[in-house]
Design a protein around this motif. Structure first.
Motif, PDB file in Angstrom:
ATOM      1  N   ASN A  66      11.149 -63.373  -0.180  1.00 23.41           N
ATOM      2  CA  ASN A  66      10.734 -62.423  -1.183  1.00 23.41           C
ATOM      3  C   ASN A  66       9.638 -63.026  -1.878  1.00 23.41           C
ATOM      4  OD1 ASN A  66      12.674 -60.743  -0.378  1.00 23.41           O
ATOM      5  ND2 ASN A  66      14.077 -61.680  -1.776  1.00 23.41           N
ATOM      6  N   TYR A  67       9.501 -64.261  -2.015  1.00 23.44           N
ATOM      7  CA  TYR A  67       8.422 -65.152  -2.956  1.00 23.44           C
ATOM      8  C   TYR A  67       7.219 -65.128  -1.840  1.00 23.44           C
ATOM      9  CZ  TYR A  67      11.577 -66.703  -6.282  1.00 23.44           C
ATOM     10  OH  TYR A  67      12.455 -66.830  -7.498  1.00 23.44           O
ATOM     11  N   ALA A  68       7.364 -65.021  -0.673  1.00 21.73           N
ATOM     12  CA  ALA A  68       6.078 -65.396   0.256  1.00 21.73           C
ATOM     13  C   ALA A  68       5.021 -64.386  -0.007  1.00 21.73           C
ATOM     14  CB  ALA A  68       6.734 -65.627   1.721  1.00 21.73           C
ATOM     15  N   SER A  69       5.563 -63.047  -0.080  1.00 19.04           N
ATOM     16  CA  SER A  69       4.538 -62.060  -0.240  1.00 19.04           C
ATOM     17  C   SER A  69       3.936 -61.965  -1.584  1.00 19.04           C
ATOM     18  CB  SER A  69       5.194 -60.685   0.045  1.00 19.04           C
ATOM     19  OG  SER A  69       6.227 -60.486  -1.113  1.00 19.04           O
ATOM     20  N   GLU A  70       4.421 -62.852  -2.699  1.00 23.52           N
ATOM     21  CA  GLU A  70       3.844 -62.729  -4.169  1.00 23.52           C
ATOM     22  C   GLU A  70       2.576 -63.713  -4.191  1.00 23.52           C
ATOM     23  OE1 GLU A  70       6.456 -63.008  -7.183  1.00 23.52           O
ATOM     24  OE2 GLU A  70       8.232 -61.886  -5.899  1.00 23.52           O
ATOM     25  N   GLY A  71       2.276 -64.368  -3.284  1.00 21.32           N
ATOM     26  CA  GLY A  71       1.117 -65.310  -3.269  1.00 21.32           C
ATOM     27  C   GLY A  71      -0.403 -64.744  -3.158  1.00 21.32           C
ATOM     28  N   THR A  72      -1.362 -65.134  -3.742  1.00 20.20           N
ATOM     29  CA  THR A  72      -2.757 -64.734  -3.932  1.00 20.20           C
ATOM     30  C   THR A  72      -3.412 -65.327  -2.762  1.00 20.20           C
ATOM     31  OG1 THR A  72      -2.711 -63.974  -6.264  1.00 20.20           O
ATOM     32  CG2 THR A  72      -4.670 -64.272  -5.003  1.00 20.20           C
ATOM     33  N   ARG A  73      -3.800 -64.669  -1.714  1.00 17.09           N
ATOM     34  CA  ARG A  73      -4.476 -65.235  -0.638  1.00 17.09           C
ATOM     35  C   ARG A  73      -5.951 -65.527  -0.932  1.00 17.09           C
ATOM     36  NH1 ARG A  73      -3.223 -63.605   5.461  1.00 17.09           N
ATOM     37  NH2 ARG A  73      -5.265 -62.790   5.920  1.00 17.09           N
ATOM     38  N   SER A  74      -6.421 -66.736  -0.619  1.00 16.20           N
ATOM     39  CA  SER A  74      -7.839 -66.683  -0.527  1.00 16.20           C
ATOM     40  C   SER A  74      -8.450 -67.897   0.482  1.00 16.20           C
ATOM     41  CB  SER A  74      -8.615 -67.399  -1.982  1.00 16.20           C
ATOM     42  OG  SER A  74      -7.814 -68.784  -2.185  1.00 16.20           O
ATOM     43  N   ILE A  75      -9.605 -68.043   0.573  1.00 12.89           N
ATOM     44  CA  ILE A  75     -10.151 -69.048   1.690  1.00 12.89           C
ATOM     45  C   ILE A  75     -10.951 -70.182   1.035  1.00 12.89           C
ATOM     46  CG2 ILE A  75     -12.202 -69.298   3.498  1.00 12.89           C
ATOM     47  CD1 ILE A  75      -9.612 -67.744   4.401  1.00 12.89           C
TER      48      ILE A  75
END
Length: 278
Positions: A66-75
């Protein structure tokens, strides 16, 4: 080029145990906000980063789906990739500023309600100085920091302000107030990028309109990181730019946000004077 996931989550015992066991660096912060009834709410939050190509990230997704989808993804780019770029967008790696969301600092429009999450405003244009709870203890080589949340705000020390001021067009420095007072916090400023690009300058993503106010927006597909700007709009290498509050996620009801863009000369200046840490 590596995919980095930035997390800002409630500091629960099970999460802290996982981070300690896997030797993941993290910071904990106490945030203060106001709920719908204008009551003060205090929460203990945990801030950390994970990289997509590491086993720790795969373990995290398995234990905390449930937490994994709450991360802000960047490069996170390599030094070679950065050096070869004419323009770069900038953001913070550290989150030392204990800021408080003060409604008076923003012009909020388009209120929406989302099940479970509650109500929020889709657009929040900053019109006044921001607020924080206390001063920042800057390290000897730290000039910039972000707030203790996943917001695209850049703060800096007074030393950084003096070194950068009047060197690039479109860059201003606003004072930061102590929360609930009219006093400015010493040695703390916000970088404001006031030269906004027109929405037509941003390429490759789906353009649309806000369903409430009709404002033009750009929806970024999930998993996309690389912004593309039409070269003809980046005409002045002595200027810094902002996309303006027109970017949003590909899910209805997401907030709009902006990205800050600088020329290679900005990065080289920060690198020369060892200001680019964080």
């Amino acid at each position: 080029m590596k995919k980095k996931y930035h997390f800002y989550l409630e500091s629960k015992k099970r999460l802290i145990e996982f981070l300690n066991k896997n030797e993941v660096p993290y910071e904990t912060h106490t945030t203060i906000s106001l709920n719908d009834r204008m009551e003060k709410v205090t929460e203990d939050m945990c801030v950390f980063d994970l990289y997509g190509d590491e086993d720790t990230y795969r373990k995290f997704k398995w234990q905390f789906p449930n937490y994994a989808s709450e991360g802000t993804r960047s490069i996170e780019y390599s030094e070679k990739e950065i050096e070869e770029s004419e323009w770069l967008f900038v953001y913070n790696k550290s989150n030392k500023v204990q800021w408080v969301y003060d409604e008076e600092s923003f012009r909020e429009t388009c209120r929406v309600k989302i099940p479970i999450i509650g109500s929020h405003y889709r657009h929040a244009e900053q019109v006044k100085c921001l607020s924080a709870t206390k001063a920042v203890k800057w390290g000897t080589r730290q000039f910039f920091s972000g707030p203790n949340a996943m917001d695209d705000i850049i703060f800096c020390s007074d030393k950084a302000r003096k070194m950068l001021q009047d060197k690039w067009n479109g860059l201003e420095f606003w004072t930061v107030k102590k929360y609930n007072t009219c006093q400015n916090i010493e040695d703390l400023y916000q970088l404001v990028f006031n030269e906004k690009l027109p929405i037509e300058a941003i390429r490759g993503w789906k353009k649309g309109t806000c369903s409430i106010c009709g404002r033009k927006i750009i929806r970024i597909p999930k998993g996309e990181e690389q912004i593309s700007i039409n070269r003809k709009y980046l005409t002045d290498s002595n200027s810094v730019y902002s996309t303006g509050e027109v970017l949003t996620g590909n899910v209805l009801g997401c907030n709009t946000f902006s990205l800050n863009i600088v020329p290679q000369s900005f990065y080289q200046y920060c690198k020369q004077y060892e200001m680019n840490r964080g």
